[in-house]
Design an enzyme around this catalytic site. Structure first.
Site, short mmCIF file in Angstrom:
data_model
loop_
_atom_site.label_atom_id
_atom_site.label_comp_id
_atom_site.label_asym_id
_atom_site.label_seq_id
_atom_site.Cartn_x
_atom_site.Cartn_y
_atom_site.Cartn_z
N ASP A 11 47.21 44.60 38.66
CA ASP A 11 47.57 43.20 38.51
C ASP A 11 48.80 42.96 39.40
O ASP A 11 49.36 43.90 39.98
CB ASP A 11 47.82 42.84 37.04
CG ASP A 11 47.61 41.34 36.80
OD1 ASP A 11 47.55 40.58 37.79
OD2 ASP A 11 47.50 40.92 35.63
C1 BGC Z 1 47.38 37.60 36.33
C2 BGC Z 1 45.94 37.88 36.69
C3 BGC Z 1 45.57 37.17 37.97
C4 BGC Z 1 46.53 37.61 39.05
C5 BGC Z 1 46.24 37.02 40.41
C6 BGC Z 1 48.31 37.83 37.48
O1 BGC Z 1 49.58 37.37 37.21
O2 BGC Z 1 47.74 38.39 35.22
O3 BGC Z 1 45.10 37.47 35.64
O4 BGC Z 1 44.25 37.44 38.30
O5 BGC Z 1 47.84 37.24 38.66
O6 BGC Z 1 46.55 35.68 40.47
#
Ligand code: BGC
Length: 721
Positions: A286
């Site tokens: 993530d």
């Molecule tokens: C979130 C994810 C997301 C990623 C990309 C993160 O902060 O937890 O769910 O896909 O950002 O935007």
């Protein structure tokens, strides 16, 4: 020419919540991947494990300027947060024409509940219990996104949650592992279709692996800790269902589990995902999740974090730059073996090949297709229908539906909002031209003057109150909203409350005051029209809660899958029973609850049938049918979701009082009846026994069928080996 990649998605007759053998998609090996690997320098290999954001959208704490330079230099093999056919074509050109090996970029984006045409937030969609419609929403989202240059979505979000304080409960499918699994698999099928290389399918990403939905105290990113048994039984099934349905990428979660941050969890990524489940796709971090392990107190520095993640099975680094900065050195020093790095790169390149990018890097970059395939009339019509299906009529004393031509006043702080209709993760979404939100979609609006007026009062949470980093310690509506409702009731108005929000709320006060409550969630592009459709009865509400609504935050966590305890609350005045002094144990609105403008009656359960000799007993691999007849006893057509729950009365470990094991949506005309049959088999009775093996245990069971988890008929049966 490369063999067309057909994703062998095996038909999954029933979603298993167990740890039994996986039906994982096999990716045919593409010879070009091995050829590329042989040609690649160490630095070029590392580049393929790096994912940076463009500066188009902010979805995390840090940005990175100069991403085009990184791509040109071969330091970055994938990009998120950039789209449109034109822009992705230009970026792709840089990767293909200006790098030594010309390996195409993989473009990802958070297409969570639609891309341009936005569907209800995922928690809302899950309340439709309409698995085919949810799959179709993902298919449409994929088609729109793929036409805008994207090949990869960060969805389905498979995080089961019983935590209404957590803002991201809005992004998931509620509290039930069985329903959540069906939805996770359906969304995966919708995105990926049966052939990833088609120009209207995109790669799904199962997230957030794992148990992100169980943060302590409901605070986003907070610690998660639970038994392995509970983790596998309650939280893990939807992720596995998505993998079994063919999902080929997985995102690690921000939380730690059992003291180990998921981004360095060999147990999660290597043992369970790639080992037990045979997952052949790649795992992405993530956003800055790798170097966050320094703050977790797990990694000494960024280099250490990169080493821990790669060795645990994390293939791609989103935004930490830890792989970019340190992986070459880690391989040279032997802390990460080149074989491990090669395996990560192989997994990523295999997906690029499967998407058809090695055949035609520009296949997703066609401006004509982009125009033709997005926000079409059909997509919008479908979004309107799904939005109506997702709404849950929590209460109604007969004030709804409004009559055609009836004058109503539309009031409230959320009545004329357009922006809130989309909820969080609105991608490139738009609201259909309703100048002033719900107020404008309801034609017969009148000022609230005459004493006979009915009022539609639109209340809720501004959209930013749920989603990522949007936890709250209160799950009440803002005080002024409840005061407004009180004031209207004092004036003698009949008030139908419409709610726009993204979490289970404590509606104790509102449920006493309001004549009707319609939970509309954040209903998306066509949401305002869908609210009007439901209020006027053009669509008869059929949504059922996929998550429990408590009476008070003090009851949380409260969910239908709970255990009985040794002292269940049975006697009204008992002291030493499991209860509260100041609040009933029961929720305000139970899992599965949802009213209609008609009424349904259930016959007693008929158990066993003439074809089965087993009668009330299931033997070994046998099955048992349970049936009920549902009758529409009202005066309009309606759709009812008939729910099947099972309880195992005695186990080698204690079992929940109710487990959802099946459901069927039936549409009935006034006076019409339909027999609904469920077939119970041993898989439905299976669980992680005391020795952690998966299977059923002989003994007595109860079966419940009804229209809500707290409104069922029941019968008994036995299972014998
Ligand atoms: C979130 C994810 C997301 C990623 C990309 C993160 O902060 O937890 O769910 O896909 O950002 O935007």
């Amino acid at each position: 020419m490369r063999k067309a990649l057909i994703i062998a998605v095996m038909a999954i007759a029933a979603v298993s919540c167990g740890n039994n053998a996986s039906k994982t998609t096999r990716i045919p090996e593409d010879p070009r991947v091995e050829q590329l690997l042989k040609k690649m320098t160490l630095e070029e290999k590392v580049g393929q494990t790096v994912l940076f954001t463009s500066d188009w959208t902010v979805t995390g704490p840090s940005m990175r300027s100069g991403y085009l330079e990184d791509i040109k230099a071969g330091r970055c093999g994938s990009l998120l947060n950039a789209y449109t056919a034109d822009f992705t074509r230009e970026v792709q050109r840089i990767a293909v024409e200006e790098t030594r090996l010309g390996i195409p970029i993989l473009f990802g984006y958070d297409v969570i509940h639609g891309f341009r045409t936005i569907f209800p937030i995922n928690l809302g969609m899950s309340c439709s219990w309409d698995i085919d419609a949810i799959e179709e929403s993902a298919r449409i989202a994929a088609e729109e996104a793929a036409a805008a240059g994207l090949q990869w979505t960060y969805s389905p979000m498979c995080d089961i949650s019983v935590e209404p304080r957590w803002g991201r409960i809005s992004e998931g499918s509620g509290e039930d592992p069985y329903l959540g699994s069906l939805i996770a698999a359906a969304m995966t099928r919708g995105y990926q279709g049966d052939d990833l290389s088609k120009d209207n399918t995109i790669l799904a990403c199962v997230k957030h692996f794992a148990a992100y939905g169980a943060p302590q105290a409901g605070r986003d990113y907070n610690t998660v800790d639970m038994s392995e048994r509970w983790f596998r039984e309650f939280y893990l099934p939807p992720y596995k269902a998505a993998i079994d349905a063919g999902a080929l990428s997985v995102m690690a979660s921000f939380n730690e589990l059992d003291g180990v941050p998921a981004h360095a969890s060999k147990h999660l990524m290597t043992d369970i995902l790639k080992g037990e489940w045979g997952f052949e796709g790649f795992v992405v971090s993530d956003y800055t999740g790798i170097n966050e392990m320094i703050m977790h107190g797990y990694a000494e520095n960024e280099e250490h974090a990169a080493e821990l993640s790669m060795n645990a099975g994390l293939d791609m680094d989103m935004m930490s730059a830890a792989y970019m900065n340190h992986m070459t050195g880690l391989v040279k020093s032997g802390k990460v073996s080149e074989k491990t790095l090669d395996e990560a790169v192989r997994r990523i390149l295999n997906i690029k090949a499967a998407l058809g990018l090695l055949d035609d890097p520009y296949k997703y970059c066609d401006p004509e297709r982009e125009k033709a395939r997005t926000l079409t009339a059909e997509n919008k019509a479908f979004a309107r229908k799904l939005a109506a299906e997702s709404m849950v009529l929590l209460k109604n004393n007969g004030i709804l539906p409004l009559k055609k031509g009836e004058k109503v006043a539309v009031l409230g702080p959320m009545a004329n909002t357009r922006d809130d209709l989309l909820g969080s993760w609105r991608a490139a979404g738009e609201v259909e031209a309703v100048p002033a939100g719900i107020e404008d979609a309801i034609k017969e609006v009148t000022p609230v003057t005459s004493s006979s007026n009915k009022v539609v009062l639109v209340l809720g949470e501004p959209w930013g109150w749920t989603g990522e980093a949007a936890s709250r310690t209160s799950i009440n509506l803002p005080k002024e909203q409840t005061e407004l409702l009180k004031a209207l009731k004092k004036q003698g108005k009949q008030v139908a409350v419409v709610l726009l929000n993204g979490r289970p709320l404590d509606l104790s006060a509102e449920s006493e005051l309001a004549d009707a409550i319609l939970e509309a969630w954040y209903p998306g592009t066509m949401g305002a029209y869908a609210v009007a459709d439901v209020l006027f009865g053009d669509y008869n509400p059929s949504g059922k809660l996929s998550v429990t609504f408590p009476r008070s935050l003090g009851q949380v966590p409260i969910y239908h899958y709970a255990k009985n305890t040794g002292r269940p609350y049975i006697h009204p005045d008992a002291k030493y029973e499991s209860r509260y002094l100041d609040c009933p144990n029961e929720p305000l609105y139970a899992f599965g609850h949802g009213l209609s403008y008609t009424t349904f009656e259930y016959s007693d359960i008929v158990i066993g049938d003439a074809r089965s000799e087993s009668g009330m007993t299931i033997k070994a691999d046998g099955t048992l049918t349970v049936r009920t007849t549902v009758t529409n006893t009202g005066s309009v057509e309606g759709t009812e979701t008939v729910q099947l729950y099972i309880r195992d009365l005695v186990g080698s470990v204690t079992r929940p009082v109710r487990q959802l094991k099946g459901f069927e949506r039936v549409t009935l005309k006034p006076g019409e009846s339909k027999e609904v049959t469920f077939t119970i088999d041993k898989e439905m009775l299976s669980f992680y026994r005391q020795d952690m093996t998966w299977g059923p245990e002989p003994g007595d069971f109860k079966v419940f069928i009804g229209g809500a988890s707290d409104n069922t008929k029941e019968a008994s049966f036995r299972y014998e080996i």
